[in-house]
Scaffold this motif. Structure first.
Motif, PDB file in Angstrom:
ATOM      1  N   ASN A   2     -11.206  28.856 -34.885  1.00 22.21           N
ATOM      2  CA  ASN A   2      -9.819  28.802 -34.454  1.00 22.21           C
ATOM      3  C   ASN A   2     -10.247  28.990 -32.666  1.00 22.21           C
ATOM      4  O   ASN A   2     -11.148  28.054 -33.207  1.00 22.21           O
ATOM      5  CB  ASN A   2      -9.049  30.692 -34.027  1.00 22.21           C
ATOM      6  CG  ASN A   2     -10.315  31.883 -32.686  1.00 22.21           C
ATOM      7  OD1 ASN A   2     -10.561  30.870 -32.371  1.00 22.21           O
ATOM      8  ND2 ASN A   2     -10.065  32.671 -33.814  1.00 22.21           N
ATOM      9  N   ASP A   3      -9.026  28.454 -32.284  1.00 23.04           N
ATOM     10  CA  ASP A   3      -9.383  27.749 -30.991  1.00 23.04           C
ATOM     11  C   ASP A   3      -9.909  28.176 -29.352  1.00 23.04           C
ATOM     12  O   ASP A   3     -10.828  27.563 -28.695  1.00 23.04           O
ATOM     13  CB  ASP A   3      -7.508  27.538 -30.237  1.00 23.04           C
ATOM     14  CG  ASP A   3      -6.642  26.142 -31.359  1.00 23.04           C
ATOM     15  OD1 ASP A   3      -6.871  25.592 -31.442  1.00 23.04           O
ATOM     16  OD2 ASP A   3      -6.003  26.661 -30.968  1.00 23.04           O
ATOM     17  N   HIS A   4     -10.381  29.485 -29.967  1.00 25.02           N
ATOM     18  CA  HIS A   4     -10.644  29.851 -28.621  1.00 25.02           C
ATOM     19  C   HIS A   4     -12.355  30.393 -29.469  1.00 25.02           C
ATOM     20  O   HIS A   4     -12.811  31.470 -28.847  1.00 25.02           O
ATOM     21  CB  HIS A   4      -9.939  30.917 -28.605  1.00 25.02           C
ATOM     22  CG  HIS A   4      -8.900  31.137 -27.912  1.00 25.02           C
ATOM     23  ND1 HIS A   4      -9.241  29.921 -26.574  1.00 25.02           N
ATOM     24  CD2 HIS A   4      -7.945  31.249 -28.251  1.00 25.02           C
ATOM     25  CE1 HIS A   4      -7.663  29.912 -26.030  1.00 25.02           C
ATOM     26  NE2 HIS A   4      -6.921  30.612 -27.319  1.00 25.02           N
ATOM     27  N   THR A   5     -12.507  29.742 -30.556  1.00 23.22           N
ATOM     28  CA  THR A   5     -14.223  30.704 -30.620  1.00 23.22           C
ATOM     29  C   THR A   5     -15.061  29.394 -30.764  1.00 23.22           C
ATOM     30  O   THR A   5     -15.009  28.443 -30.983  1.00 23.22           O
ATOM     31  CB  THR A   5     -14.036  31.276 -32.434  1.00 23.22           C
ATOM     32  OG1 THR A   5     -13.529  31.635 -32.724  1.00 23.22           O
ATOM     33  CG2 THR A   5     -15.278  31.339 -33.381  1.00 23.22           C
ATOM     34  N   PRO A   6     -16.199  29.830 -30.384  1.00 25.01           N
ATOM     35  CA  PRO A   6     -17.699  28.535 -30.000  1.00 25.01           C
ATOM     36  C   PRO A   6     -17.647  28.041 -31.059  1.00 25.01           C
ATOM     37  O   PRO A   6     -18.310  28.918 -32.234  1.00 25.01           O
ATOM     38  CB  PRO A   6     -18.333  29.540 -29.509  1.00 25.01           C
ATOM     39  CG  PRO A   6     -17.481  30.626 -28.307  1.00 25.01           C
ATOM     40  CD  PRO A   6     -16.746  30.834 -29.929  1.00 25.01           C
ATOM     41  N   PRO A   7     -18.595  27.397 -30.677  1.00 20.65           N
ATOM     42  CA  PRO A   7     -18.415  26.072 -32.408  1.00 20.65           C
ATOM     43  C   PRO A   7     -20.296  27.468 -33.210  1.00 20.65           C
ATOM     44  O   PRO A   7     -20.861  28.188 -32.242  1.00 20.65           O
ATOM     45  CB  PRO A   7     -19.977  25.080 -31.525  1.00 20.65           C
ATOM     46  CG  PRO A   7     -19.041  24.544 -30.690  1.00 20.65           C
ATOM     47  CD  PRO A   7     -18.917  26.000 -29.902  1.00 20.65           C
ATOM     48  N   HIS A 100     -19.769  27.480 -20.570  1.00 18.62           N
ATOM     49  CA  HIS A 100     -18.887  26.818 -20.201  1.00 18.62           C
ATOM     50  C   HIS A 100     -17.688  26.555 -21.193  1.00 18.62           C
ATOM     51  O   HIS A 100     -16.356  27.199 -20.142  1.00 18.62           O
ATOM     52  CB  HIS A 100     -19.743  25.133 -20.113  1.00 18.62           C
ATOM     53  CG  HIS A 100     -18.722  24.128 -18.816  1.00 18.62           C
ATOM     54  ND1 HIS A 100     -18.750  24.292 -17.898  1.00 18.62           N
ATOM     55  CD2 HIS A 100     -17.823  23.071 -20.168  1.00 18.62           C
ATOM     56  CE1 HIS A 100     -17.648  22.972 -17.947  1.00 18.62           C
ATOM     57  NE2 HIS A 100     -17.010  22.617 -18.813  1.00 18.62           N
ATOM     58  N   LEU A 101     -17.605  26.667 -22.209  1.00 23.06           N
ATOM     59  CA  LEU A 101     -16.613  26.750 -22.966  1.00 23.06           C
ATOM     60  C   LEU A 101     -15.695  28.195 -22.470  1.00 23.06           C
ATOM     61  O   LEU A 101     -13.675  28.213 -22.503  1.00 23.06           O
ATOM     62  CB  LEU A 101     -16.692  26.725 -24.110  1.00 23.06           C
ATOM     63  CG  LEU A 101     -15.217  26.303 -25.062  1.00 23.06           C
ATOM     64  CD1 LEU A 101     -14.325  25.710 -25.127  1.00 23.06           C
ATOM     65  CD2 LEU A 101     -15.996  26.843 -27.055  1.00 23.06           C
ATOM     66  N   GLU A 102     -16.191  29.154 -22.395  1.00 26.50           N
ATOM     67  CA  GLU A 102     -15.005  30.667 -22.403  1.00 26.50           C
ATOM     68  C   GLU A 102     -15.300  29.964 -20.864  1.00 26.50           C
ATOM     69  O   GLU A 102     -14.068  30.954 -20.343  1.00 26.50           O
ATOM     70  CB  GLU A 102     -16.886  32.253 -22.098  1.00 26.50           C
ATOM     71  CG  GLU A 102     -16.820  32.230 -23.464  1.00 26.50           C
ATOM     72  CD  GLU A 102     -18.433  32.660 -23.328  1.00 26.50           C
ATOM     73  OE1 GLU A 102     -18.733  33.407 -22.050  1.00 26.50           O
ATOM     74  OE2 GLU A 102     -18.396  33.411 -23.969  1.00 26.50           O
ATOM     75  N   ARG A 103     -15.577  29.848 -19.438  1.00 25.24           N
ATOM     76  CA  ARG A 103     -14.971  29.537 -17.815  1.00 25.24           C
ATOM     77  C   ARG A 103     -13.770  28.228 -18.313  1.00 25.24           C
ATOM     78  O   ARG A 103     -12.331  29.154 -18.104  1.00 25.24           O
ATOM     79  CB  ARG A 103     -15.920  28.691 -17.398  1.00 25.24           C
ATOM     80  CG  ARG A 103     -16.497  30.269 -16.768  1.00 25.24           C
ATOM     81  CD  ARG A 103     -17.494  29.129 -15.946  1.00 25.24           C
ATOM     82  NE  ARG A 103     -18.685  27.700 -16.104  1.00 25.24           N
ATOM     83  CZ  ARG A 103     -19.240  27.831 -16.551  1.00 25.24           C
ATOM     84  NH1 ARG A 103     -19.972  29.188 -16.947  1.00 25.24           N
ATOM     85  NH2 ARG A 103     -20.743  27.268 -16.399  1.00 25.24           N
ATOM     86  N   VAL A 104     -13.334  27.456 -19.756  1.00 27.54           N
ATOM     87  CA  VAL A 104     -12.682  26.686 -19.567  1.00 27.54           C
ATOM     88  C   VAL A 104     -11.873  27.368 -20.327  1.00 27.54           C
ATOM     89  O   VAL A 104     -10.241  27.738 -20.078  1.00 27.54           O
ATOM     90  CB  VAL A 104     -12.854  24.728 -20.558  1.00 27.54           C
ATOM     91  CG1 VAL A 104     -12.004  24.270 -21.004  1.00 27.54           C
ATOM     92  CG2 VAL A 104     -13.781  24.173 -19.248  1.00 27.54           C
ATOM     93  N   THR A 105     -11.788  28.363 -20.855  1.00 26.98           N
ATOM     94  CA  THR A 105     -10.812  29.262 -21.577  1.00 26.98           C
ATOM     95  C   THR A 105     -10.192  29.785 -20.927  1.00 26.98           C
ATOM     96  O   THR A 105      -9.003  29.709 -21.088  1.00 26.98           O
ATOM     97  CB  THR A 105     -11.199  29.788 -22.844  1.00 26.98           C
ATOM     98  OG1 THR A 105     -11.529  29.018 -24.132  1.00 26.98           O
ATOM     99  CG2 THR A 105     -10.517  30.358 -23.869  1.00 26.98           C
ATOM    100  N   GLU A 106     -11.115  30.150 -20.119  1.00 27.82           N
ATOM    101  CA  GLU A 106     -10.193  31.775 -19.602  1.00 27.82           C
ATOM    102  C   GLU A 106      -9.199  30.753 -18.294  1.00 27.82           C
ATOM    103  O   GLU A 106      -8.410  31.233 -18.093  1.00 27.82           O
ATOM    104  CB  GLU A 106     -11.359  32.208 -18.223  1.00 27.82           C
ATOM    105  CG  GLU A 106     -12.069  33.451 -18.956  1.00 27.82           C
ATOM    106  CD  GLU A 106     -10.834  34.515 -19.656  1.00 27.82           C
ATOM    107  OE1 GLU A 106     -10.194  34.819 -19.262  1.00 27.82           O
ATOM    108  OE2 GLU A 106     -10.878  34.171 -21.157  1.00 27.82           O
ATOM    109  N   ARG A 107      -9.398  29.595 -17.842  1.00 27.21           N
ATOM    110  CA  ARG A 107      -8.518  29.134 -16.983  1.00 27.21           C
ATOM    111  C   ARG A 107      -7.718  28.502 -17.812  1.00 27.21           C
ATOM    112  O   ARG A 107      -6.664  28.306 -16.736  1.00 27.21           O
ATOM    113  CB  ARG A 107      -9.344  27.914 -16.083  1.00 27.21           C
ATOM    114  CG  ARG A 107     -10.593  28.358 -15.642  1.00 27.21           C
ATOM    115  CD  ARG A 107     -11.186  26.862 -14.057  1.00 27.21           C
ATOM    116  NE  ARG A 107     -11.067  25.924 -15.127  1.00 27.21           N
ATOM    117  CZ  ARG A 107     -12.422  25.164 -15.617  1.00 27.21           C
ATOM    118  NH1 ARG A 107     -13.494  26.182 -15.161  1.00 27.21           N
ATOM    119  NH2 ARG A 107     -13.291  23.861 -16.062  1.00 27.21           N
ATOM    120  N   SER A 108      -7.705  27.879 -18.763  1.00 22.74           N
ATOM    121  CA  SER A 108      -6.581  28.169 -19.838  1.00 22.74           C
ATOM    122  C   SER A 108      -5.278  28.733 -19.929  1.00 22.74           C
ATOM    123  O   SER A 108      -4.234  28.553 -19.207  1.00 22.74           O
ATOM    124  CB  SER A 108      -6.725  26.895 -20.959  1.00 22.74           C
ATOM    125  OG  SER A 108      -7.158  27.695 -22.160  1.00 22.74           O
TER     126      SER A 108
END
Length: 112
Positions: A2-7, A100-108
């Protein structure tokens, strides 16, 4: 995914296998090799631009030369190349990218 699951692990297994292949077949190593991989990323981004121009027929001399499928393919090349550069910088590329993806997701989420 989904949109918030890392590869997942299969992506990273492929990146590791591609990286090993590239490492074993690259004629230039060290800082110069890294620089060339970063430059390869820029080349791939240019190919996205070329495909978008080709889809829109923006170059009247060439007309329509690409499809949106071509643009998607070029974007995938950018993503793979970026992950290969990241893997060249660190064997912990998966962890670095996931954090990094977690940080970007949290910011969004904070701006929603």
């Amino acid at each position: 995914m989904n949109d918030h699951t890392p590869p997942g692990p299969e992506l990273w297994a492929s990146i590791d296998a591609l990286w090993e292949w590239l490492e074993s077949s690259s004629p230039i190593e060290g800082p110069e090799g890294l620089l060339l991989r970063v430059l390869k990323l820029n080349e791939e981004v240019g190919e996205v631009a070329e495909a978008v121009i080709g889809v829109t027929g923006h170059n009247p001399r060439k007309g329509v030369t690409h499809t949106w499928d071509d643009v998607q393919s070029e974007l995938c090349d950018v993503a793979v190349t970026a992950l290969m550069v990241l893997r060249t910088l660190t064997p912990e590329a998966r962890e670095v990218f996931t954090r990094h993806l977690e940080r970007v997701t949290e910011r969004s989420r904070a701006t929603s």
